[in-house]
Design a protein around this motif. Structure first.
Motif, PDB file in Angstrom:
ATOM      1  N   ALA A 330       1.895  30.644 -61.873  1.00 11.98           N
ATOM      2  CA  ALA A 330       0.467  30.538 -61.572  1.00 11.98           C
ATOM      3  C   ALA A 330       0.190  29.398 -60.600  1.00 11.98           C
ATOM      4  O   ALA A 330      -0.633  29.527 -59.679  1.00 11.98           O
ATOM      5  N   GLY A 331       0.874  28.286 -60.784  1.00 12.00           N
ATOM      6  CA  GLY A 331       0.667  27.147 -59.890  1.00 12.00           C
ATOM      7  C   GLY A 331       1.057  27.447 -58.459  1.00 12.00           C
ATOM      8  O   GLY A 331       0.335  27.093 -57.512  1.00 12.00           O
ATOM      9  N   PHE A 332       2.180  28.140 -58.279  1.00 13.69           N
ATOM     10  CA  PHE A 332       2.606  28.464 -56.920  1.00 13.69           C
ATOM     11  C   PHE A 332       1.625  29.418 -56.253  1.00 13.69           C
ATOM     12  O   PHE A 332       1.282  29.243 -55.072  1.00 13.69           O
ATOM     13  N   MET A 333       1.160  30.421 -56.971  1.00 14.71           N
ATOM     14  CA  MET A 333       0.270  31.403 -56.360  1.00 14.71           C
ATOM     15  C   MET A 333      -1.091  30.806 -56.014  1.00 14.71           C
ATOM     16  O   MET A 333      -1.778  31.285 -55.100  1.00 14.71           O
ATOM     17  N   SER A 338      -4.661  29.602 -51.325  1.00  8.39           N
ATOM     18  CA  SER A 338      -5.353  28.644 -50.458  1.00  8.39           C
ATOM     19  C   SER A 338      -4.916  28.806 -49.003  1.00  8.39           C
ATOM     20  O   SER A 338      -5.735  28.746 -48.082  1.00  8.39           O
ATOM     21  N   ALA A 339      -3.626  29.048 -48.783  1.00  3.75           N
ATOM     22  CA  ALA A 339      -3.125  29.219 -47.417  1.00  3.75           C
ATOM     23  C   ALA A 339      -3.722  30.460 -46.766  1.00  3.75           C
ATOM     24  O   ALA A 339      -4.058  30.452 -45.572  1.00  3.75           O
ATOM     25  N   MET A 340      -3.878  31.535 -47.507  1.00  8.16           N
ATOM     26  CA  MET A 340      -4.441  32.762 -46.946  1.00  8.16           C
ATOM     27  C   MET A 340      -5.891  32.584 -46.521  1.00  8.16           C
ATOM     28  O   MET A 340      -6.346  33.197 -45.551  1.00  8.16           O
ATOM     29  N   VAL A 341      -6.621  31.743 -47.235  1.00  4.50           N
ATOM     30  CA  VAL A 341      -8.021  31.490 -46.882  1.00  4.50           C
ATOM     31  C   VAL A 341      -8.125  30.531 -45.704  1.00  4.50           C
ATOM     32  O   VAL A 341      -8.944  30.730 -44.795  1.00  4.50           O
ATOM     33  N   LEU A 342      -7.291  29.516 -45.693  1.00  6.32           N
ATOM     34  CA  LEU A 342      -7.435  28.444 -44.702  1.00  6.32           C
ATOM     35  C   LEU A 342      -6.745  28.741 -43.369  1.00  6.32           C
ATOM     36  O   LEU A 342      -7.247  28.347 -42.313  1.00  6.32           O
ATOM     37  N   ILE A 343      -5.618  29.433 -43.394  1.00  8.44           N
ATOM     38  CA  ILE A 343      -4.874  29.653 -42.138  1.00  8.44           C
ATOM     39  C   ILE A 343      -4.435  31.120 -42.006  1.00  8.44           C
ATOM     40  O   ILE A 343      -3.242  31.415 -41.867  1.00  8.44           O
ATOM     41  N   PRO A 344      -5.370  32.071 -42.022  1.00 10.84           N
ATOM     42  CA  PRO A 344      -4.962  33.482 -41.950  1.00 10.84           C
ATOM     43  C   PRO A 344      -4.323  33.875 -40.627  1.00 10.84           C
ATOM     44  O   PRO A 344      -3.344  34.629 -40.592  1.00 10.84           O
ATOM     45  N   HIS A 345      -4.870  33.369 -39.502  1.00  8.93           N
ATOM     46  CA  HIS A 345      -4.349  33.786 -38.201  1.00  8.93           C
ATOM     47  C   HIS A 345      -2.906  33.345 -37.954  1.00  8.93           C
ATOM     48  O   HIS A 345      -2.091  34.140 -37.456  1.00  8.93           O
ATOM     49  N   LEU A 371      -8.241  38.022 -47.099  1.00  8.33           N
ATOM     50  CA  LEU A 371      -9.204  37.305 -47.940  1.00  8.33           C
ATOM     51  C   LEU A 371      -9.217  37.872 -49.356  1.00  8.33           C
ATOM     52  O   LEU A 371      -9.315  37.139 -50.336  1.00  8.33           O
ATOM     53  N   VAL A 372      -9.103  39.201 -49.458  1.00  9.37           N
ATOM     54  CA  VAL A 372      -9.024  39.822 -50.781  1.00  9.37           C
ATOM     55  C   VAL A 372      -7.670  39.514 -51.414  1.00  9.37           C
ATOM     56  O   VAL A 372      -7.577  39.241 -52.613  1.00  9.37           O
ATOM     57  N   ALA A 373      -6.613  39.546 -50.579  1.00 14.05           N
ATOM     58  CA  ALA A 373      -5.281  39.229 -51.105  1.00 14.05           C
ATOM     59  C   ALA A 373      -5.237  37.822 -51.686  1.00 14.05           C
ATOM     60  O   ALA A 373      -4.567  37.579 -52.692  1.00 14.05           O
ATOM     61  N   ALA A 374      -5.951  36.908 -51.072  1.00 16.51           N
ATOM     62  CA  ALA A 374      -6.004  35.542 -51.601  1.00 16.51           C
ATOM     63  C   ALA A 374      -6.607  35.527 -52.998  1.00 16.51           C
ATOM     64  O   ALA A 374      -6.164  34.776 -53.873  1.00 16.51           O
ATOM     65  N   ALA A 375      -7.601  36.386 -53.200  1.00 19.55           N
ATOM     66  CA  ALA A 375      -8.259  36.428 -54.513  1.00 19.55           C
ATOM     67  C   ALA A 375      -7.335  36.966 -55.592  1.00 19.55           C
ATOM     68  O   ALA A 375      -7.391  36.524 -56.747  1.00 19.55           O
ATOM     69  N   LEU A 431     -10.085  46.008 -52.683  1.00 18.43           N
ATOM     70  CA  LEU A 431     -10.834  45.599 -53.877  1.00 18.43           C
ATOM     71  C   LEU A 431     -10.337  46.351 -55.107  1.00 18.43           C
ATOM     72  O   LEU A 431     -10.287  45.796 -56.208  1.00 18.43           O
ATOM     73  N   GLY A 432      -9.955  47.607 -54.925  1.00 15.48           N
ATOM     74  CA  GLY A 432      -9.381  48.362 -56.036  1.00 15.48           C
ATOM     75  C   GLY A 432      -8.067  47.755 -56.509  1.00 15.48           C
ATOM     76  O   GLY A 432      -7.790  47.693 -57.721  1.00 15.48           O
ATOM     77  N   LEU A 433      -7.239  47.290 -55.568  1.00 11.20           N
ATOM     78  CA  LEU A 433      -5.995  46.619 -55.937  1.00 11.20           C
ATOM     79  C   LEU A 433      -6.268  45.344 -56.734  1.00 11.20           C
ATOM     80  O   LEU A 433      -5.577  45.046 -57.716  1.00 11.20           O
ATOM     81  N   LEU A 434      -7.289  44.609 -56.322  1.00 11.56           N
ATOM     82  CA  LEU A 434      -7.655  43.374 -57.023  1.00 11.56           C
ATOM     83  C   LEU A 434      -8.063  43.659 -58.467  1.00 11.56           C
ATOM     84  O   LEU A 434      -7.643  42.965 -59.403  1.00 11.56           O
TER      85      LEU A 434
END
Length: 459
Positions: A330-333, A338-345, A371-375, A431-434
């Motif tokens: 859980a800690g690693f994920m 956070s990386a997916m939200v902050l540095i997607p490009h 952004l959804v994957a980050a969630a 969203l369905g995957l989430l």
């Protein structure tokens, strides 16, 4: 005389888990780099070849992962045998031998499915040109299936026997082999024919063969592993041990089929929505899958650690091993989310040329989906590790039912409904995957926390 109990058992368990999980997670990450190399080379052939490769890999990956999970049931058996007795050479050899039998049988079934690749693509409503290229790609790619599944059995053996760094080293070598193979066969260097998309499949098959041979060499060259004589009398059946593998492994395979089936099915949904959304989905899913390999490795380590304590009848050890693994995953994920939200490009740029205007639509969809994957990163990590700790207790049937329900009732319904019947389109699929991952994570975590009341720790 029983061995002394460590004065700081939690610290000892953390160390043991990290020593095992680290090389396994590294091997998983490196394996994703092997797959990423294929995407990088094929992406340079254009959107249509990438779409064909994406659909083919979705089907092939589903088959390979499912059957690797079935034969991977040898891990909790080996761990329990080591935990219950110091000298378990014969029992472990029998388990691995039957796992190799299963690997060959599963590969035959999988290759038969791959041979119908183009027809399956057309049945799901894919573009005929993309389906034809996907079928041609699968016809070559399927040759690597028996090699991959057998290599996974040997990887499981060396890891359970305390040699996980073999998996890391061999996977690292396979990166170079696959990169060289793609360079030679996709574009036709060094006098080889330019096979394009099929060249990537040829490279994968060569890499799988060399990987299997490397595991055989490593086992024969290691003094501790060599004494198990895994490759002697391979023809001799052990029906009871085969039954144990099927009892534990079939629910694991069904669980993987439920999860991977939904994620692979998402690619087919994207194919109906649009080519650019499918390409963006492929890139975003590659990033998410890359991050997933660490908790997946932690879950593999947890299966071995929990299984060892389970075989030894150590309930306190079972609890420590499980909670340490869950907290680590859980800690690693949380960090990857956070990386997916902050540095997607920058993450997307690892796979495609973000400066090329032709990739603008693909990149836009990829960053949106991330952004959804980050969630769902946190939920994905928890469910992967929770499944691993329960497998250590040889508890696979109820987790299978949880997965079948969550992925294919609320998960599939949400992905199809939101993706095909609302303006959300591809975003709705994600969203369905989430939703499905959140439900699975919650139910598996609840089952682990109630393991004593449910009688799961009774050997």
């Amino acid at each position: 005389m029983s061995p002394p109990v460590p004065s700081r058992p939690w610290h000892a368990e953390i160390g043991a888990t990290l020593r095992l999980a680290g090389p396994l997670a590294a091997a998983n990450v490196l394996q994703m780099m092997v797959y990423a190399i294929d995407v990088v080379f094929v992406a340079r052939l254009g959107a249509e070849p990438l779409a064909a490769a994406s659909l083919s890999t979705a089907l092939f990956g589903l088959i390979a992962w499912c059957f690797s999970g079935l034969t991977g049931a040898v891990a909790p058996l080996i761990a329990a045998e080591l935990g219950s007795r110091r000298h378990a050479v014969r029992q472990i050899r029998r388990s691995v031998r039957m796992a190799l039998w299963l690997a060959l049988a599963c590969a035959g079934v999988g290759m038969a499915i791959c041979a119908q690749g183009e027809r399956l693509m057309l049945l799901t409503g894919q573009d005929p040109h993309v389906a034809a290229r996907a079928g041609s790609f699968l016809a070559v790619l399927m040759l690597s299936l028996p090699l991959m599944i057998a290599a996974n059995v040997l990887r499981t053996f060396v890891s359970a026997m305390g040699r996980p760094y073999f998996a890391t080293a061999i996977t690292a070598l396979s990166i170079g082999v696959n990169a060289a193979g793609n360079y030679v066969f996709v574009f036709g260097h060094f006098g080889a024919p330019a096979l394009g998309l099929r060249g990537s499949a040829v490279s994968t098959a060569i890499t799988a063969l060399l990987t299997l041979l490397a595991y055989v060499a490593a086992i024969r060259g290691d003094r501790r592993l060599r004494r198990y004589h895994l490759f002697g009398r391979l023809w001799r059946p052990e029906w009871q041990r085969l039954g144990d593998l099927l009892r534990i492994g079939l629910p694991i395979a069904a669980t993987i089929l439920a999860e991977a089936g939904l994620f692979s099915g998402a690619a087919f949904l994207m194919g109906r929505i649009g080519e650019a959304q499918l390409a963006g989905h492929t890139v975003a899913l590659q990033v998410a899958a890359f991050c997933f390999q660490v908790p997946f490795g932690i879950g593999q380590a947890a299966t071995i650690r929990v299984g060892y304590h389970f075989g030894a009848g150590d309930r306190a050890g079972v609890a420590r091993a499980g909670w340490v693994a869950l907290a680590t995953g859980a800690g690693f994920m949380a960090l990857t989310a956070s990386a997916m939200v902050l540095i997607p490009h920058p993450l997307v740029a690892l796979y495609v040329d973000i400066a090329n205007p032709a990739n603008a639509a693909m990149i836009g969809f990829a960053t949106q989906f991330m952004l959804v994957a980050a969630a769902f990163q946190l939920f994905d990590g928890i469910q992967a590790v929770a499944a691993g700790v329960l497998r250590g207790l040889q508890d696979t049937r109820v987790p299978m039912l949880i997965a079948l329900f969550a992925y294919w009732v609320p998960g599939a319904a949400a992905s199809i409904g939101l993706g095909l019947f609302t303006p959300l389109a591809g975003l709705g699929v994600w969203l369905g995957l989430l939703i499905s991952l959140a439900i699975v994570a919650g139910l598996l975590l609840w089952r682990w926390s109630r393991r004593e009341h449910l009688g799961l720790v009774t050997a």
